[in-house]
Scaffold this active site. Structure first.
Site, PDB file in Angstrom:
ATOM      1  N   LYS A 162      -4.673 -11.881  12.152  1.00 30.16           N
ATOM      2  CA  LYS A 162      -4.186 -10.716  12.881  1.00 30.16           C
ATOM      3  C   LYS A 162      -3.799 -11.030  14.323  1.00 30.16           C
ATOM      4  O   LYS A 162      -2.721 -11.547  14.580  1.00 30.16           O
ATOM      5  CB  LYS A 162      -5.191  -9.561  12.787  1.00 30.16           C
ATOM      6  CG  LYS A 162      -5.261  -8.964  11.381  1.00 30.16           C
ATOM      7  CD  LYS A 162      -5.914  -7.623  11.361  1.00 30.16           C
ATOM      8  CE  LYS A 162      -5.995  -7.042   9.950  1.00 30.16           C
ATOM      9  NZ  LYS A 162      -4.692  -6.670   9.380  1.00 30.16           N
TER      10      LYS A 162
ATOM     11  N   TYR B 142       0.829  -1.211   0.000  1.00 30.92           N
ATOM     12  CA  TYR B 142       0.000   0.000   0.000  1.00 30.92           C
ATOM     13  C   TYR B 142       0.865   1.263   0.000  1.00 30.92           C
ATOM     14  O   TYR B 142       0.567   2.233   0.696  1.00 30.92           O
ATOM     15  CB  TYR B 142      -0.959  -0.008   1.199  1.00 30.92           C
ATOM     16  CG  TYR B 142      -2.158  -0.901   0.967  1.00 30.92           C
ATOM     17  CD1 TYR B 142      -3.324  -0.397   0.401  1.00 30.92           C
ATOM     18  CD2 TYR B 142      -2.105  -2.248   1.286  1.00 30.92           C
ATOM     19  CE1 TYR B 142      -4.420  -1.212   0.167  1.00 30.92           C
ATOM     20  CE2 TYR B 142      -3.180  -3.087   1.053  1.00 30.92           C
ATOM     21  CZ  TYR B 142      -4.342  -2.560   0.489  1.00 30.92           C
ATOM     22  OH  TYR B 142      -5.425  -3.375   0.245  1.00 30.92           O
TER      23      TYR B 142
ATOM     24  N   ASP C   6     -16.347 -12.591   9.324  1.00 32.49           N
ATOM     25  CA  ASP C   6     -14.934 -12.246   9.199  1.00 32.49           C
ATOM     26  C   ASP C   6     -14.482 -11.532  10.474  1.00 32.49           C
ATOM     27  O   ASP C   6     -14.681 -10.325  10.631  1.00 32.49           O
ATOM     28  CB  ASP C   6     -14.749 -11.352   7.972  1.00 32.49           C
ATOM     29  CG  ASP C   6     -13.307 -10.904   7.778  1.00 32.49           C
ATOM     30  OD1 ASP C   6     -12.476 -11.182   8.666  1.00 32.49           O
ATOM     31  OD2 ASP C   6     -13.020 -10.265   6.755  1.00 32.49           O
TER      32      ASP C   6
END
Length: 421
Positions: A263, A15, A234
């Protein structure tokens, strides 16, 4: 050449527009909520290093457990073999998940956990000789960067180059009291085509920390259950305490069929993904017909080191001290949100658990590409705080080891920056 120059010569960062990117900051070590660069400057990691670090950096207990495991078994193929850390992690996780979750499938990261879930739902219909192939998802969704995960994510500048290659998805608004009836009517009209509904519960993180209410989502889930639409929850971002409870599922009155995690799963120590499912889902793949097998796997499926890190992180998460500190963060954020609401340069303050977000008012619309975020990012780095705004959306997602005094310091610096912005 220094570390930043050496990095620029060989690495391509995520990114990041590498042509215009600022100098990359080399981090030498981490300790608790702090990261230290190559010049000795310390930074408070107020975003948990992309939302993964639960207990702080280089946690000694997790490091000790992983080191011990490294000297015992570092890796083994998970097709035809198993090991204690994978068995124990599945047992421990299933104890704290919704009671309908019965089986664990391991993968590598959040995106692959989503890919597994999507393939399970599509093949679930296939194994039942059902023609359901379409997927329902929320507008502005983000579920990852692999092709399946991108397909069920909202169409945006991130996905534009691949637009015609993404499979068809039916996008709906997040539920509210005002639109629930219309959503139900629409979903019912296409329910015979829908293989599954995938959603981020309570918070759409990458979309700008957009939040919706648990009671509205529960009502929509209940309706999907009535329509026999499988549900993929999710929890890659929301899992393991971020919402103030262990899982976003703990805020809901309905249970999903499938859940996805990554995560914070290993406490931020190393990559791992998990997809859990109900017994009913699992049994759809039990057959004498080999073609009904779930043909999916990764080289590092259920890696013993990652499983061990996750086990250690979960032990820390469930300690009374950690749960008290999560509650402290929630209460401190709630009080700070009232301060933010009084600020002339702040709009749309919202909070779910340990996550607080707000918009910085400027002359441009709210967007990931709003240049306000870059200016704010630089200013906070000068002050020794890592905040990575999503455009002009600012947010805090701190590690659970943060103290009241450290939070107060961050809050003070935020107000000071806003006052002079």
């Amino acid at each position: 050449m220094n570390l930043s120059e050496r990095d620029r010569a060989v690495n391509w960062h995520p990114y990041t527009q590498m042509k215009t990117a600022d100098e990359i900051i080399p981090i030498i070590r981490g300790e608790g909520i702090y990261l230290f660069d190559d010049e000795g400057k310390q930074y408070i990691d107020a975003v948990s290093s992309w939302w993964v670090t639960l207990h702080g950096h280089a946690h000694p207990y997790i490091a000790k457990r992983v080191s011990e495991q490294l000297h015992t078994l570092e890796q083994v193929i998970f097709a035809g073999f198993t090991h204690e850390p994978a068995i124990q992690l599945s047992e421990n996780l299933l104890k704290i998940l919704p009671e309908n979750q019965k089986k664990i499938f391991y993968s590598d990261n959040g995106s692959t956990a989503i890919e597994v879930a999507l393939k399970i739902c599509i093949q679930y219909a296939y194994n039942h000789d059902n023609k359901k192939t379409k997927i329902l998802a929320f507008k502005n969704a983000y579920h990852g960067d692999t092709f399946g995960a991108m397909s069920v994510s909202g169409r945006s500048a991130w996905t534009n180059p691949f637009g015609e290659m993404l499979f068809e998805v039916i996008f709906i608004d997040v539920p509210t009291v005002e639109n629930l009836d219309d959503l139900k009517t629409f979903i019912k009209s296409i329910s015979d085509e829908i293989a599954c509904f995938i959603y981020e519960p309570l918070i759409q993180g990458a979309a700008g920390m957009l939040m919706h209410k648990a009671e509205d989502l529960s009502e929509l889930m209940k309706f999907c259950r009535e329509q026999k639409i499988l549900m993929i929850q999710d929890e890659v971002f929301t899992g393991f305490g971020r919402t103030g409870k262990l899982f976003a599922a703990d805020h809901l009155s309905e249970q999903p069929d499938i859940m996805c995690f990554s995560k914070g799963l290993t406490g931020g120590t190393m990559p791992m993904g998990i997809t859990s499912c109900s017994q009913e889902i699992f049994e759809a793949f039990l057959s004498d017909d080999q073609h009904k097998t779930l043909f999916h796997g990764h080289s590092f499926t259920a890696n013993p080191l990652a499983c061990t890190a996750a086990l250690a992180s979960m032990e820390l998460l469930l300690q009374a001290e950690t749960l008290r500190n999560i509650d402290l963060i929630v209460k401190k954020h709630t009080a700070f949100s009232e301060v933010l609401r009084q600020h002339s340069k702040v709009d749309h303050v919202r909070q779910t658990g340990t996550i607080i977000a707000w918009e910085v008012i400027n002359n441009y619309q709210t967007s990931y590409f709003n240049t306000t975020g870059k200016k704010l990012y630089k200013e906070f780095l000068k002050r020794g705080i890592i905040l990575r705004p999503l455009g002009n959306t600012m947010y805090l997602v701190p590690p659970y080891c943060i103290t009241a005094e450290q939070l107060d310091y961050i809050y003070h610096q935020i107000i000071e920056v806003l006052d002079h912005f």
